[in-house]
Design a protein around this motif. Structure first.
Motif, short mmCIF file in Angstrom:
data_model
loop_
_atom_site.label_atom_id
_atom_site.label_comp_id
_atom_site.label_asym_id
_atom_site.label_seq_id
_atom_site.Cartn_x
_atom_site.Cartn_y
_atom_site.Cartn_z
N ALA A 125 36.51 51.23 35.78
CA ALA A 125 37.82 51.02 36.41
C ALA A 125 38.13 52.26 37.24
O ALA A 125 38.55 53.27 36.69
CB ALA A 125 38.89 50.77 35.35
N SER A 144 36.53 53.72 41.16
CA SER A 144 35.20 54.00 41.73
C SER A 144 34.72 55.42 41.47
O SER A 144 33.52 55.67 41.36
CB SER A 144 35.21 53.74 43.23
OG SER A 144 35.34 52.37 43.43
N GLY A 202 34.19 47.88 42.69
CA GLY A 202 34.93 46.61 42.78
C GLY A 202 35.95 46.49 41.67
O GLY A 202 36.07 47.39 40.81
N SER A 203 36.67 45.37 41.67
CA SER A 203 37.76 45.22 40.71
C SER A 203 37.22 45.01 39.30
O SER A 203 36.10 44.53 39.12
CB SER A 203 38.63 44.02 41.11
OG SER A 203 37.91 42.83 40.84
N VAL A 204 38.05 45.36 38.32
CA VAL A 204 37.65 45.18 36.92
C VAL A 204 37.39 43.70 36.66
O VAL A 204 36.43 43.33 35.97
CB VAL A 204 38.76 45.73 35.98
CG1 VAL A 204 38.52 45.29 34.53
CG2 VAL A 204 38.82 47.25 36.08
N LYS A 205 38.25 42.85 37.27
CA LYS A 205 38.12 41.41 37.05
C LYS A 205 36.73 40.92 37.52
O LYS A 205 36.04 40.18 36.81
CB LYS A 205 39.21 40.70 37.86
CG LYS A 205 39.64 39.39 37.26
CD LYS A 205 40.91 38.93 37.92
CE LYS A 205 40.90 37.42 37.94
NZ LYS A 205 41.90 36.90 38.87
N SER A 206 36.32 41.37 38.71
CA SER A 206 35.03 40.89 39.23
C SER A 206 33.87 41.44 38.38
O SER A 206 32.88 40.76 38.13
CB SER A 206 34.85 41.26 40.70
OG SER A 206 34.67 42.65 40.82
#
Ligand code: HAM
Length: 421
Positions: free
Chosen positions: A333, A335, A362-366
């Motif tokens: 979480a 970069s 990238g996002s935590v969700k992805s």
């Protein structure tokens, strides 16, 4: 430029298919080793003469299926269409028979035949095979046939039948050839075009013709078993008695001839009785080939072996859930923490844990989505908050639970969780 594709009949095996291949290869290695077979690896290219001399000029393989080329104008080379000739060459070349009276070898690798591709029939296909040198049988023949059936059972393939025949020695075969020629001659016109050609070249092969008319004519053909000499009969009786003792069911099939010329005495094939493979029902086949080493210029050595098509076995093996290839997937979480993720991943790998991470950021969700896709049971999340507290967040992706683990203990804890399953 038009899109380049793989050569017809030659397939890629993608990473997602490999766990099944590995399971098959592990199992066959285990079963072969249980029976005293040791692995040998020979080159995929051999001198063409090796195959023409051993497999036989009149066979389909040598006649029309080999990938042969002249290497820089010097010598004719061929991509191996099978493993038996190569093993016999290696056995002689390294004088293996002088070190041990009996050599039991196995091999796994790609073979090449320019056949018409179909389900279970390819131009590059994988075979696993065994060859035993120095034992005239018939007990080792029985052990080998029994081993092949045990291996299939261990793979979950039980809808099988074992076909057995004996071709006798060289003279028997020659006498039988003449008898078959005489038998088929009056039927010449009624035979399929392919069988008419075989009548000249290799009349034995008419016996396994797929044409219904040919099969009808074959009904009246004299059976090879009537041509066996007394020693051949004794060998065949011994083989059958040993199979009976082992409790391995078989059917004697006098029309079993197989497509290679080198066989003497024992001949067998294990076929599937399910319709899954259509015409490609032969899972494995083999037999005794006592004349090959002499034919190749070496000392006469009794030899017996078989090979099986791995793609065919894979088509027949029941589908089971393959274990995941990752223990944990790491999520970063922020970069700027990616170097820290790299360092922790290295530490975990040093502890023997299989770990991957999405280093693109990238996002935590992805990243979580990717973690689930990998099939990893655990995700490890590293963010500013975790770093500040000296912990990593451990997510159990199956139980949907999460908790913090002190950084110094992640490797030990995760290893314990993975070991517990
Ligand atoms: P084979 O019967 O030609 O024997 O091949 C053995 C097995 O390889 C077949 O039963 C089949 O499962 C598989 N196979 C053959 N051709 C193909 C193909 N085009 N595509 C997919 N699978 C295929 C031999 O090769 C002998 N060297 C066996 C042997 C070993 N005899 C004595 N020792």
């Amino acid at each position: 430029m038009t899109k380049l594709r793989s050569v017809k009949g030659m397939n890629d095996i993608l990473p997602e298919e490999m766990p099944r291949w590995h399971r098959l290869e592990r199992e066959l290695t285990r079963v072969f080793a249980l029976h005293g077979y040791a692995e040998v690896r020979t080159p995929v290219l051999e001198k063409t003469a090796l195959f023409t001399h051993s497999i036989g000029e009149a066979t389909d393989i040598v006649n029309k299926e080999m990938y042969t080329f002249v290497d820089k104008g010097e010598e004719s080379l061929t991509l191996r269409p099978e493993g038996t000739a190569s093993c016999a060459r290696a056995y002689l070349e390294h004088s293996a028979g002088e070190r041990q009276p009996v050599n039991k070898w196995f091999y796994v690798g790609p073979m090449y035949r320019r056949e018409r591709p179909a389900r279970g029939r390819y131009r590059q296909f994988y075979q696993a095979g065994v060859e035993c040198y120095g034992d005239p049988g018939p007990y080792v023949d029985a052990e080998m046939i029994d081993m092949s059936v045990s291996l299939l059972a261990a793979l979950g393939i039980t809808e099988v039948r074992v076909l057995l025949n004996s071709l006798g020695g060289k003279e028997t075969r020659a006498r039988y050839r003449e008898a078959l020629k005489a038998f088929f001659e009056p039927h010449r016109e009624a035979l399929s075009a392919e069988s008419q050609t075989r009548l000249e070249l290799n009349p034995l092969r008419i016996l396994d013709s797929k044409s219904l008319t040919d099969q009808e004519i074959c009904q009246g053909a004299p059976p090879i078993l009537d041509f066996l000499g007394p020693e051949d009969v004794e060998h065949f009786d011994g083989l059958r008695a040993a199979l009976d003792a082992l409790g391995t069911p078989y059917e004697v099939d006098p029309s079993l001839v197989r497509g290679l010329d080198y066989y003497t005495r024992t001949l067998f094939e294990v076929q599937t009785t399910s319709d899954e493979l259509g015409a490609q029902s032969a899972l494995l086949g083999g037999g005794r080939y006592d004349g090959m080493t002499e034919e190749l210029g070496g000392k006469a050595t009794p030899s017996v072996g078989f090979a099986m098509g791995l793609e065919r076995l894979l088509l027949m093996m029941p589908v089971t859930e393959e274990p995941t290839t990752l223990d944990a997937f790491m999520i970063t979480a922020g970069s700027e923490l990616r170097s820290q993720t790299l360092v922790l991943a290295k530490e975990l790998r040093a502890a023997g844990l299989r770990v991957d991470a999405d280093l693109r950021g990238g996002s935590v969700k992805s990243q979580l989505r990717r973690a689930s896709k990998t099939g990893a049971r655990f995700a490890l999340l590293l963010g500013e908050g975790e770093v500040a507290r000296g912990v990593v967040q451990l997510k159990d992706l199956v139980a949907h639970e999460q908790r913090d683990l002190p950084l110094a203990e992640v490797a030990r804890e995760l290893a314990a969780l993975v070991a517990a399953g």
